[in-house]
Design an enzyme around this catalytic site. Sequence first.
Site, PDB file in Angstrom:
ATOM      1  N   HIS A  27      -7.901  -3.667   1.040  1.00 43.95           N
ATOM      2  CA  HIS A  27      -6.876  -2.713   0.602  1.00 43.95           C
ATOM      3  C   HIS A  27      -6.324  -3.134  -0.762  1.00 43.95           C
ATOM      4  CE1 HIS A  27      -3.710   0.128   0.558  1.00 43.95           C
ATOM      5  NE2 HIS A  27      -3.237   0.003   1.784  1.00 43.95           N
ATOM      6  N   HIS A  86      -1.937   1.670  -3.376  1.00 49.10           N
ATOM      7  CA  HIS A  86      -0.603   2.080  -2.950  1.00 49.10           C
ATOM      8  C   HIS A  86       0.471   1.008  -3.100  1.00 49.10           C
ATOM      9  CE1 HIS A  86      -2.821   5.238  -0.346  1.00 49.10           C
ATOM     10  NE2 HIS A  86      -2.678   5.643  -1.581  1.00 49.10           N
ATOM     11  N   TYR A 103       0.466  -2.309  -2.677  1.00 50.86           N
ATOM     12  CA  TYR A 103       0.482  -3.523  -1.862  1.00 50.86           C
ATOM     13  C   TYR A 103      -0.064  -4.688  -2.679  1.00 50.86           C
ATOM     14  CZ  TYR A 103       2.016  -0.414   1.764  1.00 50.86           C
ATOM     15  OH  TYR A 103       2.770   0.492   2.465  1.00 50.86           O
TER      16      TYR A 103
END
Length: 402
Positions: free
Chosen positions: A193, A196, A198
């Site tokens: 990931h 967004h 993070y």
Amino acid sequence: MATVTTTFNAPAPPATPVAHPIPPASSRLFEPVRVGKMALHHRIVFPPLTRNRNDDDHTPLPFMAQYYADRASTPGTLVISEATAVSHLEEGQEHTPGFVTERQVAAWKPIIDAVHAQGSYYFQQLWGMGRAADPALLAQRGLRYRSSSPVPLAGVEAIPAEMTEAEIAEVIQSFADTARRVVDAGGDGVEVHCAHGYLLDQFLSDAVNKRTDRWGGSIENRARLVLEVVRAVVAAVGADRVALRLSPYAAFQQAEKGDIRRQYLYVIAQLKATVPPLAYLSLVEATGDPGALIFGGKAVNQGKTLDFILEAWENRSPVVVAGGYQPETAVWALEERYKKWNTLVAFGRHFLANPDLVFRVRHGIELNKYNRPTFYLPKNEVGYNDYPFSKEYLAAQQKVSR
């Protein structure tokens, strides 16, 4: 005599999703596709969706197996887990999961097995939270609140500490170690990931990353962490078990990039040059920014497309696109918008409300309405395991079982 070919540059299709006249069942949505080691029967993907149904120790609760198995109910579906912490330092919000302890691994294994029992495939999304964590929760546990740089998140008083070289090395190793645990537990692979706002995206973003060492400053340095993580995970489990998620246009959690094109083209070029083809690339469109789509924030970069990344990726491996699609607009995406590329479409909110979404889309069955207030109810099956299958799906299953 040589033949002269004249190329006409036809106008690109619109970036905003529109309905397409081809029925979903007759479209590329139901064209099989090879993704890494997986032979998918269709191109509808269940993407990572944080749901907060884990216990106080960030361990999956038993009823989560039903939730994942139900959404794997059409064989040959790719199911991707909710974002999962790679270390206790990244378990930064209540009731989000980890894949670190023996207890956590043991709780995830029945979930993975339940997806496989449906004839579907399972990837675990892995993340670090960085400054997106709850600083009070970390302080309560004696853990450092940290990020790429000491740049606070809007609305949060605490200022994250700038991560040290040792902490960065630990993050890289934690991603690799967790990926190995996932595969050892039976998972088909992992999705890294970097989206967004993070942790990995906090390093990629020049709005957050103000470092002056080898992990910040230039486009090359800001990309270093995500590239090092991907390389370490590939070394641990193999490239065909690894995916990467990127959100070039998202402004969620103030992780904007000043030069989006150059930043992401560098990441793509380095991936192509330094690792074998990944299982897939996951890209969030401008229309899929959770800040606007889910939390009602300001929409930015609308109308911009992913074309420059797809052109650079050159169909090296399939690409999953996400952007608030409906069945009819997903057909348009594959038949028009992305017809040159090997793409799949992720459905988020509709998949959580329709355990038999793939069946419904194929047969043109009306979708259940999702109930937003129940999206994040901690440790609760309401809004989780109470969305019904269609009567048509249940009837079809009865025929199969006779």
